[in-house]
Design a protein around this motif. Structure first.
Motif, PDB file in Angstrom:
ATOM      1  N   PHE A   1     116.584 -32.016 -67.726  1.00 52.76           N
ATOM      2  CA  PHE A   1     115.200 -32.335 -68.035  1.00 52.76           C
ATOM      3  C   PHE A   1     114.629 -31.252 -68.949  1.00 52.76           C
ATOM      4  CE2 PHE A   1     116.245 -34.069 -63.902  1.00 52.76           C
ATOM      5  CZ  PHE A   1     115.804 -35.379 -64.001  1.00 52.76           C
TER       6      PHE A   1
ATOM      7  N   CYS B   1     115.059 -33.836 -58.976  1.00 50.46           N
ATOM      8  CA  CYS B   1     115.880 -34.886 -59.570  1.00 50.46           C
ATOM      9  C   CYS B   1     116.218 -35.945 -58.522  1.00 50.46           C
ATOM     10  CB  CYS B   1     117.163 -34.273 -60.130  1.00 50.46           C
ATOM     11  SG  CYS B   1     118.277 -35.478 -60.869  1.00 50.46           S
TER      12      CYS B   1
ATOM     13  N   GLU C   1     109.146 -37.268 -64.951  1.00 49.57           N
ATOM     14  CA  GLU C   1     109.822 -37.028 -66.230  1.00 49.57           C
ATOM     15  C   GLU C   1     111.159 -37.741 -66.232  1.00 49.57           C
ATOM     16  OE1 GLU C   1     111.957 -33.540 -68.876  1.00 49.57           O
ATOM     17  OE2 GLU C   1     110.918 -32.967 -67.039  1.00 49.57           O
TER      18      GLU C   1
ATOM     19  N   ALA D   1     115.031 -38.269 -67.395  1.00 52.04           N
ATOM     20  CA  ALA D   1     116.125 -37.365 -67.732  1.00 52.04           C
ATOM     21  C   ALA D   1     116.404 -37.446 -69.232  1.00 52.04           C
ATOM     22  CB  ALA D   1     117.382 -37.751 -66.950  1.00 52.04           C
TER      23      ALA D   1
END
Length: 136
Positions: A2, A47, A83, A85
């Motif tokens: 990221f 994540c 966000e 990846a």
């Protein structure tokens, strides 16, 4: 991987306990627009892999991840940073970060200074091997 640049503020729609941890449903417009099952999304910097996709992005989060991250404090209607990846060829406008969180630390102070922000974070002895004098 990221960039650490938040793409959208999403909203937790539901949190269901499962035998493995929790099922987390997140409402997102921009991030959800081109996501497939199995894709990684950073949710508050953590994540997670998409396990279902319809009106919401759904993640199965194991107990270890819940317990070791800020996700344990989420409730329905909580706002979360999202966000996508990075994919090969994407522009990088932030820093390369993994989104793999191994624990939390207490924020001691957060002060605005003339040149930015000064943040003091409590550490434990096992953190010392991973701390560098200066980073970006």
């Amino acid at each position: 991987m990221f960039t650490g640049i938040i793409k959208e503020i999403g909203e937790i729609k539901s949190i269901k306990k499962t035998s493995q941890g929790i099922e987390l449903s997140v409402q997102a417009k921009i991030v959800n627009s081109n996501i497939d099952i199995g894709d990684s999304i950073a949710v508050n910097g953590v994540c997670l892999s998409v396990t279902k996709r319809d009106r919401y992005l759904v993640f199965d989060v194991v107990k270890n991840t819940v317990n070791g991250t800020n996700l344990k404090r989420l409730r329905a209607r909580s706002k979360v940073n999202l966000e996508n990846a990075l994919k090969m060829g994407d522009d990088i406008s932030g820093h390369m970060v993994s989104g793999h969180v191994d624990g939390e630390r207490k924020l001691i102070s957060n002060k605005k200074t003339p040149s930015g922000w000064s943040i003091d974070v409590e550490i434990i002895d096992s953190d010392r091997d991973y701390i560098v004098p200066k980073g970006s």
